[in-house]
Write an enzyme that holds these catalytic residues in place. Structure first.
Site, PDB file in Angstrom:
ATOM      1  N   THR A 208      50.440  59.719  -6.419  1.00 41.34           N
ATOM      2  CA  THR A 208      50.128  60.493  -7.624  1.00 41.34           C
ATOM      3  C   THR A 208      49.804  61.939  -7.298  1.00 41.34           C
ATOM      4  O   THR A 208      49.333  62.261  -6.203  1.00 41.34           O
ATOM      5  CB  THR A 208      48.929  59.885  -8.378  1.00 41.34           C
ATOM      6  OG1 THR A 208      47.788  59.844  -7.508  1.00 41.34           O
ATOM      7  CG2 THR A 208      49.248  58.490  -8.875  1.00 41.34           C
ATOM      8  N   ASN A 210      47.288  64.681  -8.141  1.00 39.37           N
ATOM      9  CA  ASN A 210      45.936  64.799  -8.685  1.00 39.37           C
ATOM     10  C   ASN A 210      45.706  66.225  -9.168  1.00 39.37           C
ATOM     11  O   ASN A 210      45.780  67.167  -8.373  1.00 39.37           O
ATOM     12  CB  ASN A 210      44.906  64.458  -7.606  1.00 39.37           C
ATOM     13  CG  ASN A 210      44.971  63.001  -7.201  1.00 39.37           C
ATOM     14  OD1 ASN A 210      44.279  62.169  -7.739  1.00 39.37           O
ATOM     15  ND2 ASN A 210      45.848  62.697  -6.237  1.00 39.37           N
ATOM     16  N   GLU A 259      45.460  61.852 -12.757  1.00 38.41           N
ATOM     17  CA  GLU A 259      46.451  61.534 -11.728  1.00 38.41           C
ATOM     18  C   GLU A 259      47.781  61.208 -12.381  1.00 38.41           C
ATOM     19  O   GLU A 259      47.847  60.354 -13.260  1.00 38.41           O
ATOM     20  CB  GLU A 259      45.992  60.342 -10.896  1.00 38.41           C
ATOM     21  CG  GLU A 259      44.643  60.555 -10.215  1.00 38.41           C
ATOM     22  CD  GLU A 259      44.189  59.322  -9.458  1.00 38.41           C
ATOM     23  OE1 GLU A 259      44.485  59.220  -8.258  1.00 38.41           O
ATOM     24  OE2 GLU A 259      43.554  58.455 -10.080  1.00 38.41           O
TER      25      GLU A 259
END
Length: 310
Positions: A208, A210, A259
């Site tokens: 992901t 962030n 995220e």
């Protein structure tokens, strides 16, 4: 579009103009109507159109600690205002001394001396001057004295609901990004810089991005969303993303994070400034009994996201 920081920066030879005033956070459908009215009046009269707004939000100066969540950062707000055909944007630093200008001083110093207003366009609920003492009626009275007219643009509504920044913030805060988009006239956008996280997403096959967002940013409620991730600069483009907002309850997290798992993407986004356009809320945050059910749910989230954005 010309841009000025402070009304003292208005060029000396600036001619008469049609001015509209407001915080305009969100540049939502109601704001678009007010600004659009000012632009049209300016063109009809052969004058320049000016949008006057403030930074920081007046609430933070008048009542420190009460800064509302910000729907549009200054750069984004300027872009949206420019798209409406405005000739000039005047961003006034909202300082304690500026907040103490009386209604009469504000009109004389800003609207008359600096902007040479011929017409002032405001919303029905417009207030100005120290302790918000001035309203549309006061503005009209002062206009008669100083030689400008006032036109109040009616508030925009649908199904009896008036579009306002406060209403849109409440939608975002509740995770109702569809209702927010309906009032904004476009998806709610959240911007930030991609920073390194715990790498847990990478470990389970779903890396992901962030986002580190602005401290006052209007972050949607905890949950999972379908969104578009927008890249700028040389990497300009948009990518479908499944976005998780919350504290990672399965891993006993405490820090609230944004995220984004970018679908079908293998590049490196670290250090890049990106934006998320929220399209739909998929589900609430949940605690899973182990990695396998979490991974199964993420796969389902990804498929839902793909379907939503198809």
């Amino acid at each position: 579009m010309q841009r000025w920081r402070g009304y003292e920066s208005v060029p000396g030879g600036w001619g008469r103009s049609v001015v509209t005033i407001g915080v305009f956070d969100g540049v939502h459908r109601g704001h678009q109507a007010i600004i659009g009215h000012a632009v049209k009046r300016a063109r009809d009269l052969g004058l320049q159109s000016v949008v006057m707004t403030f930074d920081p939000h007046p609430a933070e100066v008048v009542r420190p600690g009460s800064h509302p969540a910000v729907l549009t950062e200054p750069v984004r707000k300027a872009e949206l205002i420019e798209q409406l055909g405005v000739d000039a944007l005047c961003v006034v630093p909202f300082t304690p001394s500026f907040s103490h200008l009386t209604a009469e001083q504000f009109v004389h110093d800003v609207l008359v001396e600096a902007l040479h207003a011929a017409v002032v366009v405001v919303g029905d609920n417009f207030r100005f001057g120290h302790k918000a003492a001035g309203d549309v009626q006061v503005l009209e009275r002062l206009g008669r004295s100083f030689g400008f007219t006032v036109e109040d643009a009616p508030l925009v509504s649908a199904d009896g609901l008036v579009f306002s920044s406060t209403y849109i913030r409440s939608c975002v805060d509740a995770g109702d990004v569809r209702a927010a988009a309906a009032a904004l006239g476009r998806p709610h956008r959240l911007a930030g810089v991609v920073v390194r996280g715990d790498q847990r997403g990478r470990e389970i096959g779903f890396p992901t991005a962030n986002l580190m967002t602005h401290r006052y940013a209007a972050v949607p409620a905890d949950g999972v969303y379908a969104a578009w991730l927008i890249r700028g600069g040389e990497h300009a483009g948009r990518h479908p993303a499944s976005v998780s907002i919350g504290t990672n309850p399965t891993f006993s997290g405490r820090e609230r994070r944004v995220e984004a798992y970018v679908l079908d993407f293998a590049g490196d986004l670290y250090g890049e400034r990106v934006s998320l356009d929220f399209v739909a809320h998929l589900r609430e945050q949940r605690v899973y009994e182990g990695i396998e059910p979490l991974v199964a749910q993420i796969r389902e989230d990804v498929e839902q996201t793909r379907e939503m954005l198809r």
